[in-house]
Design a protein around this motif. Structure first.
Motif, PDB file in Angstrom:
ATOM      1  N   GLU A 296       0.935  -1.211  -0.253  1.00 52.06           N
ATOM      2  CA  GLU A 296      -0.037   0.077   0.006  1.00 52.06           C
ATOM      3  C   GLU A 296       1.004   1.216   0.077  1.00 52.06           C
ATOM      4  N   ASP A 299       0.035   4.770   2.165  1.00 56.15           N
ATOM      5  CA  ASP A 299      -0.988   4.243   3.118  1.00 56.15           C
ATOM      6  C   ASP A 299      -1.553   5.532   4.087  1.00 56.15           C
ATOM      7  N   ARG A 300      -2.720   5.879   3.928  1.00 55.15           N
ATOM      8  CA  ARG A 300      -3.145   6.873   4.762  1.00 55.15           C
ATOM      9  C   ARG A 300      -4.261   6.101   5.667  1.00 55.15           C
ATOM     10  N   SER A 301      -4.348   4.995   6.152  1.00 51.94           N
ATOM     11  CA  SER A 301      -5.482   4.478   6.976  1.00 51.94           C
ATOM     12  C   SER A 301      -4.862   4.367   8.219  1.00 51.94           C
ATOM     13  N   HIS A 302      -3.818   4.889   8.824  1.00 54.70           N
ATOM     14  CA  HIS A 302      -3.521   4.646  10.259  1.00 54.70           C
ATOM     15  C   HIS A 302      -3.263   6.236  10.568  1.00 54.70           C
ATOM     16  N   PHE A 303      -3.423   6.266  11.921  1.00 50.14           N
ATOM     17  CA  PHE A 303      -3.589   7.541  12.643  1.00 50.14           C
ATOM     18  C   PHE A 303      -2.709   7.477  14.093  1.00 50.14           C
ATOM     19  N   GLY A 308      -8.256  10.032  15.502  1.00 46.84           N
ATOM     20  CA  GLY A 308      -8.232   9.805  13.957  1.00 46.84           C
ATOM     21  C   GLY A 308      -7.936  11.127  13.520  1.00 46.84           C
ATOM     22  N   PRO A 311      -3.066  11.902  10.824  1.00 44.60           N
ATOM     23  CA  PRO A 311      -3.040  10.668   9.767  1.00 44.60           C
ATOM     24  C   PRO A 311      -1.415  10.686   9.808  1.00 44.60           C
ATOM     25  N   LYS A 313       1.757   9.168   7.628  1.00 40.72           N
ATOM     26  CA  LYS A 313       2.108   9.209   6.200  1.00 40.72           C
ATOM     27  C   LYS A 313       3.283   8.456   5.601  1.00 40.72           C
ATOM     28  N   TYR A 319       1.325  -5.281   3.599  1.00 39.18           N
ATOM     29  CA  TYR A 319       0.692  -6.171   4.350  1.00 39.18           C
ATOM     30  C   TYR A 319       0.672  -7.811   4.214  1.00 39.18           C
ATOM     31  N   ARG A 329      -2.354  -7.824   7.937  1.00 35.31           N
ATOM     32  CA  ARG A 329      -1.768  -6.655   9.040  1.00 35.31           C
ATOM     33  C   ARG A 329      -0.476  -6.256   8.411  1.00 35.31           C
TER      34      ARG A 329
END
Length: 419
Positions: A296, A299-303, A308, A311, A313, A319, A329
């Motif tokens: 990915e 990936d910007r799905s984690h904070f 939240g 983010p 970056k 994964y 994961r």
């Protein structure tokens, strides 16, 4: 002053751009007030400091390429030459075309012996690979008027156009054809390159063979927008060639402007963004081929925070499915830094990535410098923060090998942690 002399004067003005070097020192140039106003409107491209009323010191920032700015008396043609050799730059662009900003206005540039061969040979090589398994065909819905039935009769059109007349028939059918957007792009790029005088004979012959293989493909009208294509399994073998074809058509339109200069479209590349996108995609693909899983990039799905609002970056999160429940994961995190020296803030940033992603190691990748590892105590354990170097000055084949070696190192660090 006659027309011919006026044209020559104008061409001479455009033929002497302001030339700066990426990462170079200050350059002193005379600027008119309108030109100064134009350059002052683009602080993202260069820094300006006065020497006196008319002379200014100029230094390029982090973009490379050539672009024409302003209009009228304020017109400035700015060329910023990259530290990275052109063939390596094209190799990076092929992985990250969305990190290139194109300017549709024509500019002029002296023909450089390394630029055109690099672009032409890269395109021919990629197109040859794309066509090695044959020209790609696809089904296209075709409307036609025929004396016999083919496909389905368009009854509404038949009644409207020929009421009571049995033939000819208005029909629609699926035609298996090479005349698809992907092949139109390849043909248009090859024809565009063939219009450049003084091509290497071998390159010209290869381009002519390429156009011959694309028989039955419609040539794009002059000035037409390149057709859109959607990457997928069907056209995967075409993807590299299509990226370079778009570069030829949108950012490298080499047309004669006069007897000495080539007119090209403006193109600006933000090098640090290009480096980040290249590393993310290239390393991600190398990891996917090595261990499977899902890369990915960006990936910007984690904070960082539970709410939240902040983010993370990272340039790449890879994964892998968990051996316990099969859920994918985070297994590795990579972040690229287009810097000559590592900074303490890079370590803080990677530490945050590792802790939030639940990883025991992180990988920082620099464009130059030395490699190493920093161990960070966390609780009863330690984080290992690896510093890698991918030297962009190396030939592109060595650069590709360096990316493979980097992916191997990332996987080795993950495997060691698992053991």
């Amino acid at each position: 002053m006659n027309l011919r002399h006026t044209r020559s004067h104008r061409c001479g003005d455009l033929a002497r751009p302001i030339e700066l070097k990426e990462g170079g020192g200050w350059t002193v140039r005379d600027l008119t007030p309108p030109q100064l106003a134009t350059l002052a409107d683009h602080p993202e491209l260069l820094a300006l400091h006065p020497e006196n009323a008319t002379r200014w010191r100029l230094k390029a920032k982090d973009r490379v390429g050539s672009v024409r700015l302003g209009s009228g008396e304020g017109t400035v043609q700015l060329t910023i030459t990259p530290k990275v050799p052109v063939d390596r730059l094209l190799h990076l662009v092929a992985y990250a075309p969305d990190r290139v900003r194109f300017d549709p206005r024509p500019v002029t540039a002296e023909p450089r012996p390394d630029l055109l061969p690099a672009l032409g040979h890269a395109f021919v090589s990629a197109a040859g690979h794309a066509l090695s398994q044959g020209v790609l065909h696809d089904y296209r819905e075709t409307y036609d008027t025929l004396p016999v039935v083919r496909g389905r009769i368009r009854h509404a059109d038949q009644i409207r156009r020929r009421p009571g007349v049995p033939v000819p028939l208005e029909v629609v059918y699926d035609d298996h054809t090479p005349d698809i957007p992907e092949n139109r792009l390849l043909l248009a790029a090859a024809r565009r390159l063939l219009r450049v005088p003084s091509l290497d004979p071998g390159l010209r012959a290869a381009l002519q063979r390429l156009t011959a293989r694309l028989e039955g493909v419609t040539l794009l009208p002059s000035g037409a927008r390149p057709p859109q294509w959607t990457p997928g399994r069907r056209n995967a073998r075409y993807s590299h060639a299509l990226v370079l074809a778009e570069l030829v058509l949108r950012g490298g339109s080499y047309e004669f402007g006069d007897s000495r200069y080539l007119a090209v479209d403006g193109m600006l590349v933000v090098m640090w963004r290009l480096f980040e996108a290249y590393l993310a995609r290239a390393v991600g693909e190398a990891l996917r081929h090595r261990v499977g899983g899902r890369p990915e990039p960006q990936d910007r799905s984690h904070f960082l925070d539970a709410a939240g609002r902040h983010p993370l970056k990272p340039d790449l999160v890879h994964y892998l499915p968990s051996p316990h429940d099969g859920v994918q994961r985070p297994a590795a995190v990579v972040d690229a830094k287009f810097k000559t020296k590592p900074q303490r803030g890079d370590l803080y940033q990677m530490t945050a990535y590792c802790m939030r992603l639940g990883l025991g190691e992180g990988h920082l990748v620099y464009a130059s410098g030395s490699e190493g590892v920093v161990e960070v105590p966390v609780g009863e354990g330690r984080l290992r923060l690896f510093r890698h170097v991918v030297d962009l000055s190396r030939p592109w084949r060595e650069l590709a090998a360096a990316v493979e070696a980097l992916a191997e190192s990332v996987d080795a660090a993950r495997t060691a942690r698992a053991v």
